[in-house]
Design a protein around this motif. Structure first.
Motif, PDB file in Angstrom:
ATOM      1  N   MET A 137       0.824  -1.203   0.000  1.00 28.16           N
ATOM      2  CA  MET A 137       0.000   0.000   0.000  1.00 28.16           C
ATOM      3  C   MET A 137       0.861   1.256   0.000  1.00 28.16           C
ATOM      4  N   SER A 138       1.995   1.201   0.704  1.00 25.41           N
ATOM      5  CA  SER A 138       2.899   2.351   0.724  1.00 25.41           C
ATOM      6  C   SER A 138       3.498   2.590  -0.658  1.00 25.41           C
ATOM      7  N   THR A 139       3.792   1.505  -1.373  1.00 22.70           N
ATOM      8  CA  THR A 139       4.286   1.636  -2.741  1.00 22.70           C
ATOM      9  C   THR A 139       3.242   2.297  -3.620  1.00 22.70           C
ATOM     10  N   ALA A 140       1.987   1.875  -3.444  1.00 18.79           N
ATOM     11  CA  ALA A 140       0.903   2.483  -4.208  1.00 18.79           C
ATOM     12  C   ALA A 140       0.758   3.966  -3.893  1.00 18.79           C
ATOM     13  N   VAL A 141       0.889   4.321  -2.628  1.00 16.49           N
ATOM     14  CA  VAL A 141       0.808   5.734  -2.246  1.00 16.49           C
ATOM     15  C   VAL A 141       1.920   6.530  -2.932  1.00 16.49           C
ATOM     16  N   ALA A 142       3.128   5.960  -2.962  1.00  9.97           N
ATOM     17  CA  ALA A 142       4.262   6.655  -3.570  1.00  9.97           C
ATOM     18  C   ALA A 142       4.054   6.890  -5.056  1.00  9.97           C
ATOM     19  N   LEU A 143       3.463   5.908  -5.740  1.00 11.53           N
ATOM     20  CA  LEU A 143       3.329   6.001  -7.198  1.00 11.53           C
ATOM     21  C   LEU A 143       2.013   6.627  -7.640  1.00 11.53           C
ATOM     22  N   THR A 144       1.092   6.834  -6.729  1.00 10.87           N
ATOM     23  CA  THR A 144      -0.247   7.265  -7.119  1.00 10.87           C
ATOM     24  C   THR A 144      -0.315   8.725  -7.553  1.00 10.87           C
ATOM     25  N   HIS A 145       0.783   9.462  -7.389  1.00 11.70           N
ATOM     26  CA  HIS A 145       0.772  10.885  -7.760  1.00 11.70           C
ATOM     27  C   HIS A 145       0.766  11.084  -9.273  1.00 11.70           C
ATOM     28  N   ASN A 146       1.018  10.013 -10.024  1.00 11.07           N
ATOM     29  CA  ASN A 146       0.986  10.084 -11.495  1.00 11.07           C
ATOM     30  C   ASN A 146       1.998  11.083 -12.043  1.00 11.07           C
ATOM     31  N   MET A 147       3.119  11.159 -11.357  1.00 10.18           N
ATOM     32  CA  MET A 147       4.218  12.028 -11.794  1.00 10.18           C
ATOM     33  C   MET A 147       5.275  11.251 -12.583  1.00 10.18           C
ATOM     34  N   PHE A 148       5.125   9.934 -12.703  1.00 11.27           N
ATOM     35  CA  PHE A 148       6.261   9.117 -13.109  1.00 11.27           C
ATOM     36  C   PHE A 148       6.003   8.332 -14.389  1.00 11.27           C
ATOM     37  N   ASP A 149       7.070   8.177 -15.150  1.00  5.15           N
ATOM     38  CA  ASP A 149       7.039   7.391 -16.384  1.00  5.15           C
ATOM     39  C   ASP A 149       7.695   6.033 -16.204  1.00  5.15           C
ATOM     40  N   ALA A 150       8.332   5.834 -15.073  1.00  2.00           N
ATOM     41  CA  ALA A 150       8.994   4.567 -14.749  1.00  2.00           C
ATOM     42  C   ALA A 150       9.269   4.570 -13.252  1.00  2.00           C
ATOM     43  N   ALA A 151       9.653   3.416 -12.726  1.00  3.99           N
ATOM     44  CA  ALA A 151       9.927   3.322 -11.293  1.00  3.99           C
ATOM     45  C   ALA A 151      11.137   2.431 -11.051  1.00  3.99           C
ATOM     46  N   LEU A 152      11.829   2.717  -9.979  1.00  2.00           N
ATOM     47  CA  LEU A 152      12.889   1.852  -9.451  1.00  2.00           C
ATOM     48  C   LEU A 152      12.511   1.496  -8.029  1.00  2.00           C
ATOM     49  N   CYS A 153      12.482   0.197  -7.714  1.00  2.70           N
ATOM     50  CA  CYS A 153      12.133  -0.265  -6.376  1.00  2.70           C
ATOM     51  C   CYS A 153      13.387  -0.744  -5.673  1.00  2.70           C
ATOM     52  N   LEU A 154      13.665  -0.173  -4.516  1.00  6.35           N
ATOM     53  CA  LEU A 154      14.869  -0.470  -3.752  1.00  6.35           C
ATOM     54  C   LEU A 154      14.467  -1.255  -2.510  1.00  6.35           C
ATOM     55  N   GLY A 155      14.703  -2.564  -2.531  1.00  4.99           N
ATOM     56  CA  GLY A 155      14.362  -3.405  -1.392  1.00  4.99           C
ATOM     57  C   GLY A 155      15.006  -4.767  -1.541  1.00  4.99           C
ATOM     58  N   VAL A 156      15.185  -5.444  -0.416  1.00  7.16           N
ATOM     59  CA  VAL A 156      15.904  -6.711  -0.423  1.00  7.16           C
ATOM     60  C   VAL A 156      15.169  -7.790   0.371  1.00  7.16           C
ATOM     61  N   CYS A 157      14.814  -7.494   1.610  1.00  8.00           N
ATOM     62  CA  CYS A 157      14.534  -8.552   2.585  1.00  8.00           C
ATOM     63  C   CYS A 157      13.104  -9.070   2.528  1.00  8.00           C
ATOM     64  N   ASP A 158      12.800  -9.859   3.550  1.00 11.90           N
ATOM     65  CA  ASP A 158      11.702 -10.818   3.585  1.00 11.90           C
ATOM     66  C   ASP A 158      10.394 -10.340   2.961  1.00 11.90           C
ATOM     67  N   LYS A 159       9.651  -9.495   3.652  1.00 15.63           N
ATOM     68  CA  LYS A 159       8.362  -9.051   3.142  1.00 15.63           C
ATOM     69  C   LYS A 159       8.505  -7.839   2.238  1.00 15.63           C
ATOM     70  N   ILE A 160       9.684  -7.232   2.212  1.00 11.64           N
ATOM     71  CA  ILE A 160       9.852  -5.960   1.523  1.00 11.64           C
ATOM     72  C   ILE A 160       9.747  -6.122   0.012  1.00 11.64           C
ATOM     73  N   VAL A 161      10.471  -7.074  -0.549  1.00 11.00           N
ATOM     74  CA  VAL A 161      10.418  -7.271  -2.002  1.00 11.00           C
ATOM     75  C   VAL A 161       9.029  -7.723  -2.455  1.00 11.00           C
ATOM     76  N   PRO A 162       8.413  -8.739  -1.808  1.00  7.06           N
ATOM     77  CA  PRO A 162       7.045  -9.068  -2.218  1.00  7.06           C
ATOM     78  C   PRO A 162       6.086  -7.883  -2.106  1.00  7.06           C
ATOM     79  N   GLY A 163       6.206  -7.096  -1.040  1.00  7.68           N
ATOM     80  CA  GLY A 163       5.332  -5.942  -0.884  1.00  7.68           C
ATOM     81  C   GLY A 163       5.545  -4.902  -1.965  1.00  7.68           C
ATOM     82  N   LEU A 164       6.806  -4.583  -2.245  1.00 10.53           N
ATOM     83  CA  LEU A 164       7.114  -3.640  -3.316  1.00 10.53           C
ATOM     84  C   LEU A 164       6.557  -4.125  -4.651  1.00 10.53           C
ATOM     85  N   LEU A 165       6.711  -5.419  -4.916  1.00 11.02           N
ATOM     86  CA  LEU A 165       6.272  -5.959  -6.201  1.00 11.02           C
ATOM     87  C   LEU A 165       4.751  -5.976  -6.308  1.00 11.02           C
ATOM     88  N   ILE A 166       4.066  -6.355  -5.235  1.00  7.74           N
ATOM     89  CA  ILE A 166       2.601  -6.328  -5.248  1.00  7.74           C
ATOM     90  C   ILE A 166       2.108  -4.899  -5.499  1.00  7.74           C
TER      91      ILE A 166
END
Length: 630
Positions: A137-166
């Motif tokens: 949900m935090s990833t969605a909040v970050a991207l929901t501003h519709n300011m972006f043409d692409a994204a880079l997700c910076l994360g590694v550990c347990d729930k972080i990568v699945p959450g970023l990807l979802i």
């Protein structure tokens, strides 16, 4: 060209067929979201002014001018996680690299990142699994501003990568690359660390010796070096085509790591709608990519947490998979890697022995991976048989090794460590669960013994301390599912049960909780579903019942007359309210109340598709009911 393995074809076809309604709806939604370039051009002047007000200098003018592509950076940086601390410097590297290629980058938002290594055995661990949903949900909040043409997700550990990807998949029209930070350098060996943990559990060494050992193992920036969920995440992002090739296991704070970070920023600019190779993430993560992820997880003996996370990730892209898919593939995919806990080596040894390039090459040669996929590096997974190198200061990709540098760690497909992937679907009158047997010796894979029933891992610890467990038994630890208490990992049990097994007792664990990729030599049937709080059959088990765990045949059963079994009532948790308050658990009640069964990812989201389409995989849901009735 090698023909795909029949099992790969079989599983992929049934996933495609099962997912047709939800996948079609997902693709229609993300394709409709792709507007004109640049995305921020759809904003009103007031909207846009807010969007660049916090910037300074040329970046502000570039975004205002509506000519250059803008990359949104979503980062899990914090100082609590050794794996995420290196991300502090990444935004500046990304911004410089973007400017060099005619783009800009903005730090779109941060996501929380908690460390299971800190919270294990403590109340905070009950927030861990659902932090995945918060991160999405935090990833969605970050991207929901519709300011972006692409994204880079910076994360590694347990729930972080699945959450970023979802979260990123809900903006599936955006090109997105995942940017790893790399593992820490090797410290105290995992084998020695586990030995000292067991000595502490038996009272042979004190807390000071234990702390010194732990500090020598976890000693700097980067992921923990055992092959748990964090490093399984990195392997998956690479084999699913979301990393640049060969970037998963390069150490932080090295010239090569920084060059790969810069290259990710510049490559994602090429993938935008205005670039030369438009590649939205929702088309990268398709049915074949998901199946490729399962195969690689099995071939490396990766984390069992991904029997939850991969399911949830797939569902976020409208793709429906279940544990039968894991089990079927496991019978065809050989184990090619031995990394702790199913071997002595750490991920640095694995990387040095040939790593991802060697693994992908071998699985492709065996017909066990789909090559015809879209990746952030271009068409075809064969791109991931290459490795990055700095040659005269420039980043280049060269062919990866054709021979293993250490056959004790990594092997060719014709000479595997074992013929199957070591993950089993376990089912019977006690429900459906999974077990990872790649680290379990053959003589320990079958256990027939009396049950001892516990409602918490603290109760197991107390019984151990009181000397009550010096016998053959199966520990049934129930009310540990997502609905009950957030499904925490039960790592406190690993050294205790390991001690008893080393003393010659036949022991096993059956639980509706989690153990993750750090589970090891003791047979552990985990994620048992339906969970006890939802009337699952673990609630019928009583201390003294004879249980049968046969990991070779996938049997999870109880020796009890059918009439008596049917007549039994399910137990009720004695201290559930204790798990509902304190340490922020009050805030997560909505997640506990909405969590799906483990085989559906234990997620609160379900397939993220319009109303009117199915919200659950019908076949596994029926299996849950049938298992409970048997």
């Amino acid at each position: 060209m090698v023909s795909p393995h029949p099992t790969l074809i079989q599983v992929t076809r049934r996933v495609v067929e099962r997912s047709k309604p939800t996948r079609s709806a997902y693709l229609a939604r993300i394709d409709a979201a792709q507007g004109h370039f640049p995305a921020r051009g759809t904003l009103s002047c007031a909207n846009l002014a807010h969007g660049f007000a916090g910037l300074e200098g040329n970046d502000k003018f570039a975004i205002k001018a509506l000519r250059q592509p803008n990359i949104g950076i979503v980062s899990a940086y914090n100082e609590m996680l050794s794996a995420h601390a290196p991300y502090e410097a990444f935004p500046d590297i990304i911004k410089r690299a973007a400017r060099e290629r005619g783009g800009v980058a903005q730090f779109a938002g941060g996501v929380p990142a908690m460390c299971d290594g800190i919270t294990q055995g403590n109340a905070g661990m009950e927030l861990s699994l659902f932090s995945r949903e918060v991160i999405a949900m935090s990833t969605a909040v970050a991207l929901t501003h519709n300011m972006f043409d692409a994204a880079l997700c910076l994360g590694v550990c347990d729930k972080i990568v699945p959450g970023l990807l979802i979260g990123a998949l809900q903006f599936g029209h955006l090109p997105t690359i995942f940017v790893p930070a790399g593992p820490m350098t090797s410290g105290l060996s995992n084998d020695e660390k586990a030995k000292i943990r067991q000595q502490f559990a038996m009272g042979q060494v004190g807390r000071d010796a234990l702390l010194e050992a732990e500090a020598a193992a976890y000693h700097g920036h980067g992921t923990c070096t055992f092959y748990g969920t964090a490093n399984s995440n990195q392997m998956l992002m690479e084999v699913m085509g979301l990393h640049l090739p060969g970037s998963a296991f390069v150490h932080p704070h090295t010239p090569l790591r920084d060059a790969l970070t810069a290259a990710a920023a510049q490559r994602v600019l090429e993938l935008t709608a205005e670039g030369s190779h438009y590649t939205p993430i929702g088309h990268v993560v398709d049915e074949k990519a998901i199946v490729n992820g399962i195969v690689a997880l099995l071939a490396t003996g990766g984390s069992t947490n991904h029997t939850l996370h991969l399911v949830a990730i797939a569902r976020a892209a409208g793709i429906l998979i279940d544990w039968d898919d894991f089990d079927t593939l496991s019978q065809a995919v050989p184990l090619l890697a031995k990394i702790y806990p199913n071997g002595k080596a750490d991920v640095n040894h694995y990387h040095a022995a040939g790593g991802m390039a060697f693994l992908v090459r071998n699985l492709l040669e065996g017909g066990l991976l789909h090559d015809d996929v879209t990746t952030v590096a271009g068409k075809g997974l064969h791109r991931y048989t290459e490795e990055p190198r700095l040659i005269d200061g420039a980043l280049k990709w060269v062919p990866g090794p054709e021979a293993s540098g250490d056959t004790n760690v990594l092997r060719r497909i014709g000479d595997p460590f074992q013929a199957d992937g070591g993950l089993r679907l376990m089912q019977g009158r006690l429900g459906r669960g999974v077990i990872k047997i790649s680290a379990v010796a053959t003589e320990h894979r079958t256990v027939r013994a009396p049950a001892i029933v516990f409602d918490s891992q603290e109760a197991v610890q107390e019984a151990f301390d009181n000397g009550e467990l010096k016998r053959d038994f199966v520990a049934v630890v129930r009310f540990q599912g997502a609905r009950a208490n957030g499904m925490p990992e039960l790592h406190r049990l690993t050294p205790l049960l390991g001690v008893l097994q080393d003393q010659g007792f036949h022991v096993a664990l059956v639980t509706d909780g989690r153990m993750s990729g750090a589970s090891g030599k003791v047979p552990a049937v985990i994620h048992v579903s339906p969970e006890a709080l939802l009337g699952g059959p673990l609630g019928k088990v009583r201390t003294g019942d004879t249980l049968v765990i046969d990991a070779e045949r996938g049997v999870l059963d109880i020796e009890l007359d059918e009439a008596e079994w049917a007549a039994r009532e399910n137990a009720v948790p004695q201290h559930q309210a204790h798990n509902e308050v304190g340490f922020g658990r009050e805030l997560f009640g909505v997640f506990r109340a909405a969590a799906a069964p483990a085989e559906m990812g234990a997620s609160v989201f379900g397939p993220l598709v319009p109303q009117g389409l199915p919200l659950a995989v019908g076949e596994p849901a029926e299996k849950h009911v049938h298992a409970a009735q048997r």
